[in-house]
Structures are given as C-alpha cells and as structure tokens.
Design a protein around this motif. Structure first.
Motif, mmCIF file in Angstrom:
data_model
loop_
_atom_site.group_PDB
_atom_site.id
_atom_site.type_symbol
_atom_site.label_atom_id
_atom_site.label_comp_id
_atom_site.label_asym_id
_atom_site.label_seq_id
_atom_site.Cartn_x
_atom_site.Cartn_y
_atom_site.Cartn_z
ATOM 1 N N GLY A 175 1.684 13.545 -9.957
ATOM 2 C CA GLY A 175 2.595 14.713 -9.930
ATOM 3 C C GLY A 175 2.719 14.960 -11.960
ATOM 4 N N MET A 176 3.173 13.381 -12.403
ATOM 5 C CA MET A 176 3.380 13.824 -13.532
ATOM 6 C C MET A 176 2.136 14.803 -14.619
ATOM 7 S SD MET A 176 5.864 12.685 -14.887
ATOM 8 C CE MET A 176 7.790 11.886 -14.563
ATOM 9 N N LEU A 177 1.319 13.969 -13.992
ATOM 10 C CA LEU A 177 0.091 14.702 -14.470
ATOM 11 C C LEU A 177 -0.040 16.161 -14.389
ATOM 12 C CD1 LEU A 177 -3.014 12.710 -14.084
ATOM 13 C CD2 LEU A 177 -2.333 12.489 -15.510
ATOM 14 N N LEU A 178 0.103 16.673 -13.333
ATOM 15 C CA LEU A 178 0.740 18.367 -12.626
ATOM 16 C C LEU A 178 1.195 18.747 -14.068
ATOM 17 C CD1 LEU A 178 0.435 18.936 -9.038
ATOM 18 C CD2 LEU A 178 -1.308 19.338 -11.092
ATOM 19 N N ILE A 179 2.613 18.352 -14.035
ATOM 20 C CA ILE A 179 3.395 18.803 -15.343
ATOM 21 C C ILE A 179 2.767 18.714 -16.411
ATOM 22 C CG2 ILE A 179 6.209 18.197 -16.966
ATOM 23 C CD1 ILE A 179 6.631 17.192 -13.278
ATOM 24 N N SER A 180 2.001 17.539 -17.097
ATOM 25 C CA SER A 180 1.963 17.670 -18.079
ATOM 26 C C SER A 180 0.354 18.720 -18.434
ATOM 27 C CB SER A 180 0.606 16.427 -18.563
ATOM 28 O OG SER A 180 0.347 16.475 -19.493
ATOM 29 N N CYS A 181 -0.672 19.344 -17.630
ATOM 30 C CA CYS A 181 -1.099 20.493 -17.401
ATOM 31 C C CYS A 181 -0.249 21.091 -18.100
ATOM 32 C CB CYS A 181 -1.690 20.343 -16.059
ATOM 33 S SG CYS A 181 -3.175 18.980 -16.181
ATOM 34 N N ALA A 182 0.449 21.453 -16.456
ATOM 35 C CA ALA A 182 1.625 22.749 -16.587
ATOM 36 C C ALA A 182 2.362 22.867 -18.405
ATOM 37 C CB ALA A 182 2.503 22.563 -16.305
ATOM 38 N N GLU A 183 2.446 22.350 -19.275
ATOM 39 C CA GLU A 183 2.880 22.223 -20.061
ATOM 40 C C GLU A 183 1.731 22.277 -21.414
ATOM 41 O OE1 GLU A 183 4.946 18.560 -20.992
ATOM 42 O OE2 GLU A 183 6.559 18.714 -19.805
ATOM 43 N N LEU A 243 0.553 -1.618 0.534
ATOM 44 C CA LEU A 243 0.047 0.361 0.065
ATOM 45 C C LEU A 243 0.502 1.630 -0.042
ATOM 46 C CD1 LEU A 243 -2.916 -0.651 2.359
ATOM 47 C CD2 LEU A 243 -2.939 -0.462 -0.490
ATOM 48 N N THR A 244 2.220 1.385 0.769
ATOM 49 C CA THR A 244 2.941 2.011 0.843
ATOM 50 C C THR A 244 3.763 3.012 -0.541
ATOM 51 O OG1 THR A 244 3.122 2.110 3.343
ATOM 52 C CG2 THR A 244 5.006 2.971 1.611
ATOM 53 N N VAL A 245 3.954 1.781 -1.212
ATOM 54 C CA VAL A 245 4.618 2.062 -2.577
ATOM 55 C C VAL A 245 3.771 2.474 -3.540
ATOM 56 C CG1 VAL A 245 5.715 0.365 -4.393
ATOM 57 C CG2 VAL A 245 6.597 0.044 -2.175
ATOM 58 N N PHE A 246 2.162 1.449 -3.369
ATOM 59 C CA PHE A 246 0.954 2.181 -4.413
ATOM 60 C C PHE A 246 0.695 3.856 -3.707
ATOM 61 C CE2 PHE A 246 -3.626 2.679 -4.561
ATOM 62 C CZ PHE A 246 -3.606 3.026 -6.283
ATOM 63 N N GLY A 247 0.925 4.533 -2.819
ATOM 64 C CA GLY A 247 0.645 5.120 -2.784
ATOM 65 C C GLY A 247 2.113 5.988 -3.249
ATOM 66 N N ALA A 248 3.357 5.671 -3.101
ATOM 67 C CA ALA A 248 4.207 6.487 -4.004
ATOM 68 C C ALA A 248 3.659 6.847 -5.290
ATOM 69 C CB ALA A 248 5.596 5.991 -3.145
ATOM 70 N N VAL A 249 3.528 5.748 -6.296
ATOM 71 C CA VAL A 249 3.477 5.097 -6.983
ATOM 72 C C VAL A 249 2.479 6.163 -7.646
ATOM 73 C CG1 VAL A 249 2.378 3.715 -9.033
ATOM 74 C CG2 VAL A 249 4.392 2.577 -7.763
ATOM 75 N N LEU A 250 1.323 6.725 -6.602
ATOM 76 C CA LEU A 250 -0.178 7.140 -7.315
ATOM 77 C C LEU A 250 0.623 8.925 -7.289
ATOM 78 C CD1 LEU A 250 -2.649 7.192 -8.046
ATOM 79 C CD2 LEU A 250 -3.353 7.488 -5.639
ATOM 80 N N SER A 251 1.308 9.149 -6.226
ATOM 81 C CA SER A 251 1.993 10.566 -6.237
ATOM 82 C C SER A 251 2.540 10.391 -6.993
ATOM 83 C CB SER A 251 2.538 10.368 -4.644
ATOM 84 O OG SER A 251 3.551 11.368 -4.598
ATOM 85 N N VAL A 252 3.612 10.009 -8.028
ATOM 86 C CA VAL A 252 4.564 10.114 -8.780
ATOM 87 C C VAL A 252 3.746 10.462 -10.144
ATOM 88 C CG1 VAL A 252 5.903 9.355 -10.986
ATOM 89 C CG2 VAL A 252 6.338 9.457 -8.129
ATOM 90 N N TYR A 253 2.554 9.553 -9.994
ATOM 91 C CA TYR A 253 1.570 9.635 -11.386
ATOM 92 C C TYR A 253 0.845 11.162 -11.247
ATOM 93 C CZ TYR A 253 -1.963 8.884 -15.012
ATOM 94 O OH TYR A 253 -3.239 8.894 -15.697
#
Length: 95
Positions: free
Chosen positions: A43-51, A31-41
């Motif tokens: 973050g990548m969505l936010l970067i995509s929105c910014a671009e 569950l902790t690793v899943f939360g970390a992966v979800l957090s990275v994902y």
C-alpha cells in the motif's frame, strides 16, 4: 451456498482460518502478521507511485515504470478483473 459466499467475500477471507489450522497457532499467527505487514508495505508503494507520477491510476504507474505497452496490458488486466467481479455479483444476485 458456500460458493456464493466465497464469490462475495473472496477466497482469501474464507480460507484465512485455515492458516493456523494447517500450520499451527504460532506459525499461523506469524504468517498472518507477515501478510498484514506485506499488505501495508505494498500500500505504501502504491502511495509512493501515486506521488511520483502525480496520478492515481494503475495504468499510469505501469506506463511510468515500463512504457505504453504495459499500460495497455494493465488496463486489460483490470478489465478482466472487473468482469470477474461483475459475474460473481450476477451469480450472487441470481441465486
């Protein structure tokens, strides 16, 4: 004293050790690793929105996706969040 620590560090940080304690070591780690992966994902969505919007503000993301009304709602939500942070810091400094 514990409530001051929770206000400063955040409730998620303080409750993180309870995940493996409540679910078991293997499930807790998954569950902790899943939360970390979800957090990275996200973050990548936010970067995509910014671009795509050529901006770095949440309000601009909301306006591009949902219109001006949701941009205002997003602004109000951010203000409320910041007010909560200010109150927690004032509480921490006062005590």
């Amino acid at each position: 004293m514990f409530s001051l620590i929770v206000c400063t560090l955040g409730a998620g940080t303080m409750t993180l050790p309870s995940v493996p304690a409540l679910t078991g070591i293997i499930t807790g780690n998954i569950l902790t690793v899943f939360g970390a992966v979800l957090s990275v994902y996200t973050g990548m969505l936010l970067i995509s929105c910014a671009e795509k919007t050529k901006s770095d503000k949440y309000e601009d993301f909301a306006e591009a996706a949902y219109g001006k009304r949701w941009a205002k709602i997003t602004s109000i939500s951010i203000i409320i969040c910041f007010l909560g942070i200010i109150v927690s810091y004032i509480t921490f400094i006062k005590e």
